[in-house]
Design a protein around this motif. Structure first.
Motif, PDB file in Angstrom:
ATOM      1  N   ARG A  28      -4.294 -17.111   6.865  1.00 18.57           N
ATOM      2  CA  ARG A  28      -3.391 -15.954   6.750  1.00 18.57           C
ATOM      3  C   ARG A  28      -3.073 -15.663   5.289  1.00 18.57           C
ATOM      4  O   ARG A  28      -2.871 -14.517   4.910  1.00 18.57           O
ATOM      5  N   MET A  29      -2.972 -16.706   4.472  1.00 21.37           N
ATOM      6  CA  MET A  29      -2.670 -16.488   3.056  1.00 21.37           C
ATOM      7  C   MET A  29      -3.879 -15.913   2.322  1.00 21.37           C
ATOM      8  O   MET A  29      -3.737 -15.323   1.262  1.00 21.37           O
ATOM      9  N   GLY A  30      -5.065 -16.133   2.880  1.00 23.86           N
ATOM     10  CA  GLY A  30      -6.267 -15.601   2.250  1.00 23.86           C
ATOM     11  C   GLY A  30      -6.736 -16.405   1.058  1.00 23.86           C
ATOM     12  O   GLY A  30      -7.539 -15.934   0.245  1.00 23.86           O
ATOM     13  N   GLY A  38       8.622  -7.208   9.211  1.00 23.61           N
ATOM     14  CA  GLY A  38       9.791  -7.723   8.479  1.00 23.61           C
ATOM     15  C   GLY A  38       9.845  -7.244   7.043  1.00 23.61           C
ATOM     16  O   GLY A  38      10.847  -7.451   6.356  1.00 23.61           O
ATOM     17  N   ILE A  39       8.765  -6.580   6.568  1.00 26.25           N
ATOM     18  CA  ILE A  39       8.695  -6.216   5.149  1.00 26.25           C
ATOM     19  C   ILE A  39       8.984  -4.728   4.955  1.00 26.25           C
ATOM     20  O   ILE A  39       8.434  -3.886   5.657  1.00 26.25           O
ATOM     21  N   LYS A  40       9.878  -4.453   3.983  1.00 27.30           N
ATOM     22  CA  LYS A  40      10.125  -3.054   3.605  1.00 27.30           C
ATOM     23  C   LYS A  40       9.686  -2.894   2.162  1.00 27.30           C
ATOM     24  O   LYS A  40      10.203  -3.589   1.279  1.00 27.30           O
ATOM     25  N   VAL A  41       8.769  -1.986   1.914  1.00 27.35           N
ATOM     26  CA  VAL A  41       8.303  -1.777   0.540  1.00 27.35           C
ATOM     27  C   VAL A  41       9.309  -0.896  -0.201  1.00 27.35           C
ATOM     28  O   VAL A  41       9.744   0.139   0.304  1.00 27.35           O
ATOM     29  N   VAL A  42       9.691  -1.366  -1.384  1.00 24.28           N
ATOM     30  CA  VAL A  42      10.644  -0.633  -2.223  1.00 24.28           C
ATOM     31  C   VAL A  42       9.914  -0.245  -3.505  1.00 24.28           C
ATOM     32  O   VAL A  42       9.193  -1.064  -4.085  1.00 24.28           O
ATOM     33  N   ASP A  43      10.116   0.997  -3.939  1.00 24.01           N
ATOM     34  CA  ASP A  43       9.474   1.430  -5.175  1.00 24.01           C
ATOM     35  C   ASP A  43       9.987   0.592  -6.354  1.00 24.01           C
ATOM     36  O   ASP A  43      11.158   0.221  -6.393  1.00 24.01           O
ATOM     37  N   TRP A  44       9.101   0.289  -7.303  1.00 24.56           N
ATOM     38  CA  TRP A  44       9.467  -0.547  -8.463  1.00 24.56           C
ATOM     39  C   TRP A  44      10.663   0.069  -9.212  1.00 24.56           C
ATOM     40  O   TRP A  44      11.535  -0.658  -9.706  1.00 24.56           O
ATOM     41  N   SER A  45      10.731   1.399  -9.249  1.00 27.89           N
ATOM     42  CA  SER A  45      11.838   2.053  -9.958  1.00 27.89           C
ATOM     43  C   SER A  45      13.172   1.848  -9.231  1.00 27.89           C
ATOM     44  O   SER A  45      14.237   2.039  -9.818  1.00 27.89           O
ATOM     45  N   GLU A  46      13.110   1.446  -7.966  1.00 27.85           N
ATOM     46  CA  GLU A  46      14.330   1.240  -7.165  1.00 27.85           C
ATOM     47  C   GLU A  46      14.703  -0.230  -7.051  1.00 27.85           C
ATOM     48  O   GLU A  46      15.563  -0.598  -6.240  1.00 27.85           O
ATOM     49  N   ARG A  47      14.036  -1.096  -7.824  1.00 29.95           N
ATOM     50  CA  ARG A  47      14.212  -2.544  -7.622  1.00 29.95           C
ATOM     51  C   ARG A  47      15.639  -3.022  -7.869  1.00 29.95           C
ATOM     52  O   ARG A  47      16.112  -3.934  -7.201  1.00 29.95           O
ATOM     53  N   HIS A  48      16.339  -2.378  -8.807  1.00 22.79           N
ATOM     54  CA  HIS A  48      17.707  -2.821  -9.119  1.00 22.79           C
ATOM     55  C   HIS A  48      18.617  -2.624  -7.897  1.00 22.79           C
ATOM     56  O   HIS A  48      19.412  -3.492  -7.557  1.00 22.79           O
ATOM     57  N   ASP A  49      18.466  -1.480  -7.234  1.00 19.37           N
ATOM     58  CA  ASP A  49      19.299  -1.173  -6.062  1.00 19.37           C
ATOM     59  C   ASP A  49      18.925  -2.047  -4.863  1.00 19.37           C
ATOM     60  O   ASP A  49      19.751  -2.270  -3.977  1.00 19.37           O
ATOM     61  N   GLN A 105       2.358  -2.522  -0.560  1.00 17.61           N
ATOM     62  CA  GLN A 105       2.093  -1.861   0.723  1.00 17.61           C
ATOM     63  C   GLN A 105       1.008  -2.616   1.495  1.00 17.61           C
ATOM     64  O   GLN A 105       1.105  -2.786   2.715  1.00 17.61           O
ATOM     65  N   ALA A 106      -0.011  -3.095   0.773  1.00 21.23           N
ATOM     66  CA  ALA A 106      -1.098  -3.838   1.431  1.00 21.23           C
ATOM     67  C   ALA A 106      -0.554  -5.129   2.062  1.00 21.23           C
ATOM     68  O   ALA A 106      -0.936  -5.486   3.186  1.00 21.23           O
ATOM     69  N   LEU A 107       0.361  -5.798   1.365  1.00 21.56           N
ATOM     70  CA  LEU A 107       0.975  -7.013   1.937  1.00 21.56           C
ATOM     71  C   LEU A 107       1.776  -6.659   3.180  1.00 21.56           C
ATOM     72  O   LEU A 107       1.750  -7.379   4.186  1.00 21.56           O
ATOM     73  N   CYS A 108       2.499  -5.559   3.100  1.00 18.20           N
ATOM     74  CA  CYS A 108       3.310  -5.097   4.238  1.00 18.20           C
ATOM     75  C   CYS A 108       2.407  -4.765   5.422  1.00 18.20           C
ATOM     76  O   CYS A 108       2.677  -5.167   6.558  1.00 18.20           O
ATOM     77  N   ASP A 109       1.306  -4.073   5.166  1.00 18.82           N
ATOM     78  CA  ASP A 109       0.383  -3.704   6.246  1.00 18.82           C
ATOM     79  C   ASP A 109      -0.179  -4.951   6.914  1.00 18.82           C
ATOM     80  O   ASP A 109      -0.393  -4.996   8.118  1.00 18.82           O
ATOM     81  N   GLU A 110      -0.396  -5.992   6.098  1.00 20.16           N
ATOM     82  CA  GLU A 110      -1.013  -7.207   6.620  1.00 20.16           C
ATOM     83  C   GLU A 110      -0.005  -8.088   7.356  1.00 20.16           C
ATOM     84  O   GLU A 110      -0.303  -8.630   8.410  1.00 20.16           O
TER      85      GLU A 110
END
Ligand code: NAP
Length: 278
Positions: free
Chosen positions: A85-87, A172-183, A163-168
């Motif tokens: 699974r980790m590849g 449980g995973i929500k992708v957040v834009d890098w510009s939104e990382r602080h929030d 997104q690729a990690l989330c798809d795989e």
């Protein structure tokens, strides 16, 4: 009966920087075993020959490090489901029959490092923010999901890799834009840096901690330096912190157990020996 002499090592390219010989040879001495752990500098186009040579040389197995972790997996006779699974694999165990079994203990090492720092740590204590989507992130995210994390906010400079990690790995995973990382730190119980930012020779991680609860545990996969700017800033505002050394030391334990038949402990002397190399 005389104890068997057991040989293992690490294959990488370059590999001279690896701390694995210090760790494993320390345990060989500590537990009074007969054996040795060496460095194998293996060029990528020689990887197959080197791995196929393990049984012929009588090695118990070896660790696999950069850049071989993905390619080595293809050469295994049996791949542990978690490693699949980790590849990627980071450990090979040679069976008495000469078969090659591939494992990946990085996720075990990461979870164990959290538990060593905070024995009552629970993956489902609240949302988790993970920065980065490279090899270390795969191990961290997958092991957190397996431990029961219900919401992982994953952010990476290159969004497509998150997104690729989330798809795989799924829901449980929500992708957040890098510009939104602080929030994305708002309300989290655990913050993990798996990017290389903050590593010796790299710029500091650019992350504002204002929204991070002071109750959150903050961990960094980096171990050079031991305390990154992220961990220092988190500590100064009252957060508990975990550096990457625990992950490095703990991932070595199941491999040592498989080769030498002893599940080793991380003693203060071992920590001192490794810190002397940093
Ligand atoms: P990797 O696969 O090369 O991934 C590197 C990550 O860093 C990617 O997410 C990359 O984002 C990000 N990154 C690079 N430059 C960046 C920048 N300027 N700004 C923001 N993000 C940036 O490396 P890895 O194997 O996952 O290793 C990552 C770190 O974890 C390293 O510091 C390594 O030492 C540490 N590590 C520790 C252990 C341990 O046992 N403690 C084990 C493995 C790794 P992009 O996708 O946008 O390039």
């Amino acid at each position: 009966m005389a104890h068997k002499y057991v040989m293992a090592g690490v294959m990488g390219w370059p590999v001279a920087h690896s701390r694995s010989p210090t760790i494993h040879n320390h345990w060989i001495r500590q537990y009074g075993l007969q054996g040795a752990y060496g460095l194998f500098s293996v060029q990528p186009d020689k990887l197959e020959d080197a791995i196929r040579g393990l049984p012929a040389l009588g090695l118990a197995g070896c660790n696999i490090t950069i850049p071989h972790k993905v390619n080595a997996m293809k050469l295994m006779d049996v791949i542990d489901p978690l490693a699949r699974r980790m590849g990627a694999i980071n450990t090979i165990v040679v069976t008495p029959e000469g078969a090659l079994h591939g494992f990946n203990n990085d996720g075990f090492g990461y979870i164990q490092s959290l538990l060593d720092a905070k024995p009552d740590w629970k993956a489902d204590a609240g949302p988790v923010a993970v920065l980065g989507a490279g090899g270390a992130a795969r191990a961290v995210v997958l092991s957190l999901l397996d431990q029961g994390a219900t919401e992982i906010r994953l952010t990476n400079r290159t969004r497509g890799k998150a997104q690729a990690l989330c798809d795989e790995f799924g829901s449980g995973i929500k992708v957040v834009d890098w510009s939104e990382r602080h929030d994305a730190l708002n309300g989290v119980a655990l913050l993990v840096n798996t990017t290389n930012q903050g590593m010796h020779g790299e710029p500091e991680l650019d992350l504002q901690l204002d929204q991070l609860p002071t109750t959150a545990l903050v961990s960094d996969a980096i171990y050079v330096p031991l305390e990154t700017a992220l961990l220092r800033n988190a500590r100064l505002r009252g957060n508990a912190t975990v550096n990457g050394l625990g992950m490095l030391l703990n991932q070595a334990r199941p491999a040592f157990n498989a080769w030498f038949g002893v599940m080793p402990e991380i003693s203060p002397e071992l920590v001192q020996a490794i810190m002397a190399t940093l």
